[in-house]
Design a protein around this motif. Sequence first.
Motif, PDB file in Angstrom:
ATOM      1  N   ALA A 135       0.884  -1.164  -0.002  1.00 41.26           N
ATOM      2  CA  ALA A 135       0.066   0.068  -0.073  1.00 41.26           C
ATOM      3  C   ALA A 135       1.039   1.155   0.070  1.00 41.26           C
ATOM      4  O   ALA A 135       2.041   1.167   0.502  1.00 41.26           O
ATOM      5  CB  ALA A 135      -0.977   0.098   1.252  1.00 41.26           C
ATOM      6  N   ARG A 136       0.496   2.254  -0.678  1.00 44.93           N
ATOM      7  CA  ARG A 136       1.325   3.628  -0.728  1.00 44.93           C
ATOM      8  C   ARG A 136       0.299   4.719  -0.760  1.00 44.93           C
ATOM      9  O   ARG A 136      -0.731   4.647  -1.453  1.00 44.93           O
ATOM     10  CB  ARG A 136       2.225   3.683  -1.755  1.00 44.93           C
ATOM     11  CG  ARG A 136       2.047   3.128  -3.220  1.00 44.93           C
ATOM     12  CD  ARG A 136       1.573   4.292  -4.034  1.00 44.93           C
ATOM     13  NE  ARG A 136       1.394   4.138  -5.215  1.00 44.93           N
ATOM     14  CZ  ARG A 136       0.903   5.101  -5.978  1.00 44.93           C
ATOM     15  NH1 ARG A 136       0.485   6.155  -5.739  1.00 44.93           N
ATOM     16  NH2 ARG A 136       0.985   4.622  -7.539  1.00 44.93           N
ATOM     17  N   ALA A 137       0.639   5.795  -0.529  1.00 42.84           N
ATOM     18  CA  ALA A 137      -0.089   7.134  -0.662  1.00 42.84           C
ATOM     19  C   ALA A 137       0.041   7.500  -2.009  1.00 42.84           C
ATOM     20  O   ALA A 137       1.060   7.095  -2.753  1.00 42.84           O
ATOM     21  CB  ALA A 137       0.186   8.189   0.352  1.00 42.84           C
ATOM     22  N   GLY A 138      -0.778   8.568  -2.479  1.00 38.23           N
ATOM     23  CA  GLY A 138      -0.694   9.028  -3.757  1.00 38.23           C
ATOM     24  C   GLY A 138       0.284  10.289  -3.949  1.00 38.23           C
ATOM     25  O   GLY A 138       0.491  10.930  -4.979  1.00 38.23           O
ATOM     26  N   SER A 139       0.597  10.829  -2.768  1.00 45.94           N
ATOM     27  CA  SER A 139       1.372  12.135  -2.809  1.00 45.94           C
ATOM     28  C   SER A 139       2.267  11.976  -1.571  1.00 45.94           C
ATOM     29  O   SER A 139       2.226  10.841  -0.656  1.00 45.94           O
ATOM     30  CB  SER A 139       0.603  13.058  -2.592  1.00 45.94           C
ATOM     31  OG  SER A 139       0.011  13.211  -1.656  1.00 45.94           O
ATOM     32  N   GLY A 140       2.994  13.004  -1.348  1.00 43.85           N
ATOM     33  CA  GLY A 140       3.794  12.998  -0.102  1.00 43.85           C
ATOM     34  C   GLY A 140       3.244  13.460   1.103  1.00 43.85           C
ATOM     35  O   GLY A 140       3.803  13.709   2.085  1.00 43.85           O
ATOM     36  N   ASP A 141       1.807  13.860   0.859  1.00 46.19           N
ATOM     37  CA  ASP A 141       1.069  14.599   2.012  1.00 46.19           C
ATOM     38  C   ASP A 141       0.675  13.306   2.868  1.00 46.19           C
ATOM     39  O   ASP A 141       0.238  12.449   2.695  1.00 46.19           O
ATOM     40  CB  ASP A 141      -0.348  14.825   1.587  1.00 46.19           C
ATOM     41  CG  ASP A 141      -1.264  15.556   2.534  1.00 46.19           C
ATOM     42  OD1 ASP A 141      -0.872  15.632   3.734  1.00 46.19           O
ATOM     43  OD2 ASP A 141      -2.226  16.274   2.123  1.00 46.19           O
ATOM     44  N   PRO A 142       1.198  13.407   4.231  1.00 47.03           N
ATOM     45  CA  PRO A 142       0.932  12.546   5.352  1.00 47.03           C
ATOM     46  C   PRO A 142      -0.466  12.135   5.589  1.00 47.03           C
ATOM     47  O   PRO A 142      -0.624  10.987   5.969  1.00 47.03           O
ATOM     48  CB  PRO A 142       1.691  13.204   6.495  1.00 47.03           C
ATOM     49  CG  PRO A 142       2.567  14.073   6.031  1.00 47.03           C
ATOM     50  CD  PRO A 142       1.996  14.635   4.768  1.00 47.03           C
ATOM     51  N   ALA A 143      -1.245  13.193   5.172  1.00 49.04           N
ATOM     52  CA  ALA A 143      -2.636  12.653   5.407  1.00 49.04           C
ATOM     53  C   ALA A 143      -3.404  11.999   4.184  1.00 49.04           C
ATOM     54  O   ALA A 143      -4.626  11.582   4.391  1.00 49.04           O
ATOM     55  CB  ALA A 143      -3.320  13.927   5.580  1.00 49.04           C
ATOM     56  N   ASP A 144      -2.738  11.760   3.185  1.00 47.39           N
ATOM     57  CA  ASP A 144      -3.127  11.402   1.866  1.00 47.39           C
ATOM     58  C   ASP A 144      -3.423   9.757   2.291  1.00 47.39           C
ATOM     59  O   ASP A 144      -2.874   8.955   2.828  1.00 47.39           O
ATOM     60  CB  ASP A 144      -1.995  11.394   0.552  1.00 47.39           C
ATOM     61  CG  ASP A 144      -2.751  10.891  -0.465  1.00 47.39           C
ATOM     62  OD1 ASP A 144      -3.934  10.650  -0.573  1.00 47.39           O
ATOM     63  OD2 ASP A 144      -1.945  11.121  -1.520  1.00 47.39           O
ATOM     64  N   GLU A 145      -4.649   9.314   1.568  1.00 46.33           N
ATOM     65  CA  GLU A 145      -5.226   8.094   1.861  1.00 46.33           C
ATOM     66  C   GLU A 145      -4.227   6.996   1.067  1.00 46.33           C
ATOM     67  O   GLU A 145      -3.677   7.060   0.108  1.00 46.33           O
ATOM     68  CB  GLU A 145      -6.456   7.741   1.254  1.00 46.33           C
ATOM     69  CG  GLU A 145      -7.041   6.526   1.598  1.00 46.33           C
ATOM     70  CD  GLU A 145      -8.502   6.158   0.885  1.00 46.33           C
ATOM     71  OE1 GLU A 145      -9.157   5.399   0.839  1.00 46.33           O
ATOM     72  OE2 GLU A 145      -8.959   7.539   0.600  1.00 46.33           O
ATOM     73  N   LEU A 146      -3.936   5.794   2.067  1.00 51.19           N
ATOM     74  CA  LEU A 146      -3.165   4.791   1.493  1.00 51.19           C
ATOM     75  C   LEU A 146      -3.863   3.964   0.220  1.00 51.19           C
ATOM     76  O   LEU A 146      -5.165   3.830   0.616  1.00 51.19           O
ATOM     77  CB  LEU A 146      -2.731   3.766   2.634  1.00 51.19           C
ATOM     78  CG  LEU A 146      -1.822   4.146   3.477  1.00 51.19           C
ATOM     79  CD1 LEU A 146      -1.722   3.187   4.785  1.00 51.19           C
ATOM     80  CD2 LEU A 146      -0.482   4.353   2.845  1.00 51.19           C
ATOM     81  N   ARG A 147      -3.236   3.570  -0.704  1.00 56.45           N
ATOM     82  CA  ARG A 147      -3.787   2.865  -1.744  1.00 56.45           C
ATOM     83  C   ARG A 147      -3.176   1.451  -1.917  1.00 56.45           C
ATOM     84  O   ARG A 147      -2.200   1.336  -1.969  1.00 56.45           O
ATOM     85  CB  ARG A 147      -3.719   3.518  -3.005  1.00 56.45           C
ATOM     86  CG  ARG A 147      -4.140   5.089  -2.989  1.00 56.45           C
ATOM     87  CD  ARG A 147      -3.931   5.721  -4.329  1.00 56.45           C
ATOM     88  NE  ARG A 147      -4.055   7.044  -4.190  1.00 56.45           N
ATOM     89  CZ  ARG A 147      -4.003   7.896  -5.196  1.00 56.45           C
ATOM     90  NH1 ARG A 147      -3.562   7.728  -6.519  1.00 56.45           N
ATOM     91  NH2 ARG A 147      -4.293   9.447  -5.077  1.00 56.45           N
ATOM     92  N   PRO A 148      -4.130   0.417  -1.962  1.00 51.79           N
ATOM     93  CA  PRO A 148      -3.518  -0.967  -2.270  1.00 51.79           C
ATOM     94  C   PRO A 148      -2.761  -1.148  -3.383  1.00 51.79           C
ATOM     95  O   PRO A 148      -3.376  -0.465  -4.492  1.00 51.79           O
ATOM     96  CB  PRO A 148      -4.912  -1.798  -2.218  1.00 51.79           C
ATOM     97  CG  PRO A 148      -5.708  -1.102  -1.313  1.00 51.79           C
ATOM     98  CD  PRO A 148      -5.569   0.503  -1.999  1.00 51.79           C
ATOM     99  N   VAL A 149      -1.333  -1.646  -3.438  1.00 50.13           N
ATOM    100  CA  VAL A 149      -0.679  -2.027  -4.617  1.00 50.13           C
ATOM    101  C   VAL A 149      -0.348  -3.481  -4.349  1.00 50.13           C
ATOM    102  O   VAL A 149      -0.316  -3.905  -3.557  1.00 50.13           O
ATOM    103  CB  VAL A 149       0.166  -1.048  -4.841  1.00 50.13           C
ATOM    104  CG1 VAL A 149      -0.114   0.494  -5.152  1.00 50.13           C
ATOM    105  CG2 VAL A 149       1.099  -1.265  -3.783  1.00 50.13           C
TER     106      VAL A 149
END
Length: 442
Positions: free
Chosen positions: A333-347
């Motif tokens: 999983a990873r966020a779509g940006s460097g924003d700490p509040a960005d939602e994690l996306r499954p990969v």
Amino acid sequence: MNSADLGRRVGVPSTALFTDQYELTMVQAALKAGTAGRRSVFEAFTRRLPEGRRYGVVAGTGRVLDAVENFHFDDEMLGFLRDQAIVDGPTLDYLADYRFGGDIWGYPEGEVYFPGSPILRVEGSFAECVLLETVILSILNHDSAIAAAASRMSAAAGGRGLIEMGARRTHELSAVASARAAYIGGFDTTSDLAAGFRYNIPTVGTSAHAFTLLHDTERDAFRAQVDSLGRGTTLLVDTYDVTEAVRMAVEIAGPELGAVRIDSGDLLLVAHRVRQQLDELGAAETKIVVTSDLDEYAIASLAAAPVDAYGVGTQLVTGSGHPTCSMVYKLVARAGSGDPADELRPVAKKSMGAKSSKGGRKWAARRLDEEGVAEAEVIGTGPVPEELAGRQLLVELVRGGEVVAREPLDAARARHVAARAGLPLSAMQLSRGEAVIPTEYV
């Protein structure tokens, strides 16, 4: 778990170069692309158990925590990376300040695991997590393989003593790690003094055939050993004639002789003969220790022999045919940006064949049947079902870069006893088979 020390950290070096070069080049490219700071989740797991094994054993977690704490780049290391042009200047600047500041959750040491079990979950920025891949896998793959072999041998021994004595059959540093893992898996003692010193594992050892051959007669050798080490020592009785050696051993040490060791021949037959002879000589309390290239199958074959303890070397420190667990470390999983509040996306990797993986930050729980015996390893990414909430397996190990889960080695050893006891009885069979419980994804 508490903050008790796992062992003496004597001259612990940095672990930062216990890594593959591509970890660093990925960081360099990610820094340039602006993606290095994306919040990420990596998981260590195995897609399958070694062929024929029914369960795995988690070992090495304490060593992983030490490795994470000591993962930093000193000036000499940075100079090497610069001189060899392995990474560029901005990456060197990043590495110079590197300290892992994320979170780690995992199965506690001594627990059992199955295909797909998220044995370790590492969370933080992509750069800080990916750098740990190689050292984490190096430790977990080795130590868990040894612990699994030790567990099988412990089950085969049926409560009889087990001595780890493989230091002369592996790398000197692997020997120490092997002794630690074997102790978790059920071994009682080690011959390796470094392991005893570092991890407080009980140590044992008396003499080899060379000591007997050094002396003019076997009697002289036995007398020298008893005079030095006392009547409770263990005498090696198969240098020449076993029957004569046993007679002589009891004559010199008396019925208080601690043990005799047999290192060759038909161990089943010889052990019966030696037991009878010891009893006839009045040494009914003298123990019999057998060695000689034992593995779990040889130990099981000696179940009917009057043996009190087994010494195991080569087969133990090589994982009894499976020296690695084939664990992998994958971004799930990873966020779509460097924003700490960005939602994690499954990969997940979607390649054909057996190397595909399942995305998402996972939890794991073990479902029990009506008798309290494990019946499934349940893994999910969504809410934990209410009935499994109290059966979750992952525990917090590192919070914000700080280790929060140190524990004595005996705690991991005791945990393994309990975890193994909670499996179906067929888990203890040495016959080849599939994982003793299925893995279910929800």
